[in-house]
Write a protein that holds these residues in place. Structure first.
Motif, PDB file in Angstrom:
ATOM      1  N   ASP A  55       0.859  -1.044  -0.254  1.00 50.79           N
ATOM      2  CA  ASP A  55       0.004   0.098   0.019  1.00 50.79           C
ATOM      3  C   ASP A  55       0.730   1.264   0.079  1.00 50.79           C
ATOM      4  O   ASP A  55       2.003   1.110  -0.024  1.00 50.79           O
ATOM      5  CB  ASP A  55      -0.861  -0.061   1.060  1.00 50.79           C
ATOM      6  N   MET A  61      -0.611  -5.269   1.173  1.00 49.41           N
ATOM      7  CA  MET A  61      -1.937  -5.254   0.917  1.00 49.41           C
ATOM      8  C   MET A  61      -2.502  -6.400   1.593  1.00 49.41           C
ATOM      9  O   MET A  61      -3.792  -6.270   2.077  1.00 49.41           O
ATOM     10  CB  MET A  61      -2.282  -5.219  -0.426  1.00 49.41           C
ATOM     11  N   LYS A  68      -4.820  -0.266   2.893  1.00 46.87           N
ATOM     12  CA  LYS A  68      -5.594  -0.618   1.455  1.00 46.87           C
ATOM     13  C   LYS A  68      -5.968   0.729   0.619  1.00 46.87           C
ATOM     14  O   LYS A  68      -6.077   0.762  -0.180  1.00 46.87           O
ATOM     15  CB  LYS A  68      -7.022  -1.065   1.792  1.00 46.87           C
ATOM     16  N   ILE A 257      -7.424  -5.102  -3.065  1.00 50.67           N
ATOM     17  CA  ILE A 257      -7.399  -5.054  -1.443  1.00 50.67           C
ATOM     18  C   ILE A 257      -7.955  -6.456  -0.906  1.00 50.67           C
ATOM     19  O   ILE A 257      -8.111  -6.329   0.138  1.00 50.67           O
ATOM     20  CB  ILE A 257      -8.387  -3.797  -1.003  1.00 50.67           C
TER      21      ILE A 257
END
Length: 915
Positions: A55, A61, A68, A257
């Motif tokens: 991220d 992630m 996220k 995500i």
């Protein structure tokens, strides 16, 4: 639409420069610390593909603690900054300022689609100087907004070219639009909202429809009284393509995500966890709050979380009037823009779309976000606001009565906004100035009090930091992080009792385990550090080690993937002399993070404790593969190679020590061990140079002083060794080996029998059972021709070491001399040799020690985590720490010394026998 000209571009760039030049002198503050300073994705050693797996903050992630926020292209620009200037903030701020100028120029081109040339320049100037943008421009992490806005506006401009002659579809601009939307989304998530703006533009601007016309056409089609016009069918095709592309991007984003929303706590966004109707009333009230910040940016704050905006818990709350007024005004503008044809209604409609659609992801209306209000998310919505203001000004200035007044008011607004922006930039100069400026606006946010405390803590001003942390606990009594900060500060002030009480208070505020409910999802993961902090505190007491271990295990039971708990527990188990269990803890941590160089380093230390040097070296090498500049791994692996006695490893050991001193040029240990390595290779001149450098950095470096003196004595420079020994004994008067060597030199080189005698007598005062000192004193008595005293002395020495044959032989020689009463007056120490004094490295001096440092870089501070607000990693390092066991090489060295000593004793015997 008129094209922009060079004068307009120059004006915009000049204004941006005038407003933001002082941002170049600001540092990395607030979120910059996590996104820039602590983000390993910026380093060239990190593979580029990792940027697309982590991220915005460098967290994978896949991990639950990830925010996220997937912005790899923004991180890529940070990496380019790092490539050219590493962590010098000026280049980062300069690039942000350039990007803001680019956005302002592109925005000018967009404005000319809906405003006349003069009003477009006004709107662009308002956008360039608006103070609300300081967080996005002066805060380095705001680059996500800037980059996303560039591609956002470029996508819209591309789409405006999709209408060909006779209302035909031009597909190339649409394809470019879809590509630019994807790029904008990879810079920041809100980039995808430009698709909605393109749809509104297509229907109401490009095709010229109004809401009544659409209703009429749709009604006729449904009643079967007419068909859909061809132009409308083409519009539908374009909209379907746009919507399908958007849906595809959304699906990909959800996959990235892993269908998980980030975990936020009630401290980040109190309304998100509030019941109905409090949640709805508060979230709707936030809309007029954001609008007011655009209209009157006089009181700006870097953080609007926690108690900044009190919850609206009743319909009778007076603030609901602001919400009602806002929606009435917004509704009136919406009805005007959708119902009536004309350029004015089109301009208002596009302004409203630019204000509303990009704001939807941050509005909390559809899904919760990790903040209440964030000024940087108003960067794109402010474009619509500026268009609305410029359009209104255009209407007023066209009236002759108000023309002069409108110009005066506009000039005042632009000038005051520019001054406010210039002044606001200085607030971002440092963390202390930023958070203090925020406290002037908002005193109900515990996070701000905490962060001022952190800024003071970084300056080692613990007393003042404590006051701010305590105030945070008063503002928000149930803030776990604030109590953790208080505990850590008490610990720094050596007030362990109060520190433990604060940690216990934080622990008591932790949510209780609910059967069947995932614990990790209900709290901020770093709040579990209260167990780590408390355990680290109480383990200083040897009688409470088991209690500390219980706390680590409790943290692990709550969160089995809590890597830090395994790391800290491994360190504790080493302290408890349980290396096998420590190994298990580190191996479990490595299962969670195989790319953590510190963990491989810790595992190497465990193998050293287990007396497995080969495995230790393998783990050191693994740590260095992951981080070639890992300081402790460089140092300790070099020492391990040196201790192994393998000649083939010495060049690599030297290479690593040279890398270490390049990273730590002020650490004398690196130079000292290079000197020891040179002594091993018989490079006496080089060894002397390194030893002198070590002593220059640390004048009282015990081992360096002694070994330099030893080096001089080995190379027939005994008189040069004498002042070094004097310096050693000035710092360490009880240095027995130094006293033995000094007595040797005084006896044989200076012929100072009295001085040598004082050295040996001092040794015996400190250690009456020291055989070397006692024997050499006996030789002094013999040299003084006091044979009876020499005999008694040797008898006492033999009682201390009855198995040493040379002492018995010397005693027999002295007794023979006494009986014959015929002494041969010859020096006792021929060829500068005192019996029992070694001329090489003395193992008991511990001149080669492995610096066992089971604390990796992140253990030092992560376990004393600065709650949820920021993190700060420091490097801890032990020096001059002895190895509890002798290596094979040391044993070999001892044997060599023993053989050399026996040869010297034979020479002495020949002298005593008169040969």
């Amino acid at each position: 639409m008129a094209d922009i000209n060079l004068k307009e571009v120059t004006l915009i760039i000049g204004v941006v420069t005038a407003c933001y030049w002082n941002s170049l002198f600001c540092g990395f503050v607030f979120d910059d610390v996590s996104a820039i300073l602590d983000n390993k994705d910026l380093h060239p050693s990190t593979p580029l593909k990792t940027l697309f797996q982590n991220d915005f903050w460098g967290t994978p992630m896949s991990e639950e603690r990830s925010h996220k926020s997937y912005r790899p292209l923004t991180v890529l620009t940070f990496r380019l900054n790092y490539l050219f200037s590493e962590l010098k903030p000026m280049s980062y701020h300069l690039l942000n300022m350039i990007f803001h100028a680019v956005v302002s120029v592109i925005f000018l081109k967009v404005c000319k689609h809906f405003l006349d040339s003069r009003s477009s320049v006004i709107a662009s100037l308002l956008f360039a100087v608006h103070p609300i943008h300081t967080e996005a421009v002066t805060g380095v992490v705001g680059r996500a907004e800037l980059l996303s806005s560039i591609f956002f506006l470029a996508a819209f401009l591309s789409y405006t070219k999709s209408k060909g002659p006779d209302n035909s579809i031009v597909w190339t601009p649409i394809a470019v639009t879809v590509f630019l939307v994807a790029v904008a989304t990879l810079c920041k998530e809100q980039g995808i909202t430009v698709v909605g703006i393109c749809c509104v533009y297509e229907v109401f601007i490009a095709q010229g429809y109004t809401l009544p016309l659409l209703y009429t056409t749709a009604g006729q089609f449904l009643r079967g009284k007419g068909s859909i016009p061809f132009s409308m069918l083409q519009t539908l095709i374009k909209l379907i393509v746009l919507m399908f592309s958007t849906l595809l991007l959304v699906v990909i984003r959800v996959q990235v995500i892993q269908s998980q929303l980030p975990v936020f706590t009630r401290f980040d966004n109190p309304a998100a966890v509030s019941p109905t109707p409090t949640r709805q009333l508060t979230f709707n009230y936030l809309l007029p709050v954001n609008a007011w910040l655009l209209l009157n940016p006089s009181e700006l704050c870097c953080d609007w979380t926690m108690g900044t905006i009190p919850l609206i818990e009743s319909f009778l709350d007076i603030r609901n009037l602001a919400t009602f007024t806002f929606f009435c005004f917004l509704g009136a503008l919406g009805v005007f823009s959708l119902r009536y044809p004309g350029d004015s209604s089109k301009t208002v409609l596009m302004a409203l779309c630019l204000m509303a659609l990009p704001f939807i992801p941050a509005s909390n209306l559809f899904f919760p976000v990790g903040f209440v209000v964030a000024e940087r998310v108003l960067y794109v919505p402010s474009m619509g606001f500026c268009i609305l203001v410029a359009h209104g000004w255009q209407k007023i200035s066209n009236k002759s009565v108000l023309k002069k007044l409108s110009w005066v008011c506009l000039s005042m607004v632009i000038f005051t906004h520019a001054l406010k922006t210039l002044h606001r930039n200085w607030d971002w100069e440092s963390e202390y100035t930023l958070f203090m400026s925020a406290l002037k606006v908002n005193k109900n946010n515990a996070k701000l009090w905490n962060n001022v405390g952190h800024a003071l803590e970084n300056e080692k001003n613990f007393e003042r930091a404590l006051k701010y942390f305590l105030q945070a606990t008063h503002v928000q009594p149930d803030d776990i992080g604030a109590h953790m900060n208080v505990g850590r500060t008490y610990k720094n002030l050596n007030r362990t009792k109060e520190a433990e009480e604060s940690y216990m208070m934080a622990k008591s505020l932790m949510p209780q385990i609910i059967p069947g409910k995932k614990y990790a999802a209900r709290i901020a993961p770093n709040h579990l550090n209260v167990y780590i902090n408390l355990a680290n505190l109480i383990r200083a007491n040897e009688s409470r080690l088991e209690e500390a271990d219980q706390l680590y295990r409790q943290a692990i039971s709550m969160r089995p993937d809590f890597k830090q708990a395994y790391i800290s527990r491994g360190e504790l188990l080493l302290k408890m002399n349980k290396p096998l269990k420590a190994k298990e803890a580190y191996l479990k941590a490595l299962e969670l993070d195989k790319n953590n160089a510190d963990l491989w380093y810790n595992l190497a230390i465990v193998h050293i404790e287990l007396k497995e040097p080969n495995e230790a070296l393998k783990n050191f090498n693994h740590a260095l593969e992951l981080n070639p500049k890992h300081k402790l791994a460089l140092f300790n692996s070099a020492i391990l190679m040196q201790e192994s006695g393998e000649v083939k490893l010495r060049p690599e050991a030297r290479k690593r020590l040279l890398s270490y001193i390049n990273e730590e040029p002020q650490d004398a240990n690196g130079y000292f061990n290079l000197g020891m390595l040179a002594m091993d290779d018989k490079k006496d001149t080089e060894a002397e140079m390194w030893m002198k450098k070590a002593i220059k950095l640390q004048a009282d470096f015990r081992s360096a002083l002694f070994n330099l003196a030893l080096l001089y004595s080995q190379t027939a420079k005994e008189l040069m060794a004498l002042p070094v020994l004097e310096e050693l004994l000035r710092y360490y008067p009880d240095h027995i080996k130094g006293l033995i060597l000094k007595g040797d030199i005084l006896m044989n080189q200076k012929k100072d029998i009295l001085g040598a005698k004082k050295c040996f007598e001092k040794i015996l005062e400190m250690d009456p059972s020291n055989v070397q000192g006692k024997h050499n004193l006996c030789v002094v008595y013999f040299e003084e021709k006091d044979l009876l005293k020499a005999e008694r002395c040797l008898v006492e020495t033999l009682a201390l070491a009855p198995h040493e044959e040379y002492i018995q032989r010397h005693l027999n020689i002295v007794r023979d001399k006494i009986s014959s009463s015929s002494l041969v007056e010859q020096p006792i120490f021929p060829a500068s040799k005192t019996s029992g004094v070694g001329r090489d490295k003395i193992p008991t001096e511990n001149v080669k020690e492995i610096k066992s440092e089971p604390k990796p870089t992140q253990i030092v501070k992560t376990s004393d985590n600065k709650s949820q607000y920021k993190s700060n990693k420091q490097l801890g390092k032990n020096t001059d720490k002895e190895v509890p066991h002798k290596t094979i090489k040391e044993i070999k060295e001892i044997e060599k010394k023993r053989v050399a000593a026996l040869k010297r004793l034979e020479e002495i015997e020949r002298i005593l026998n008169g040969e």
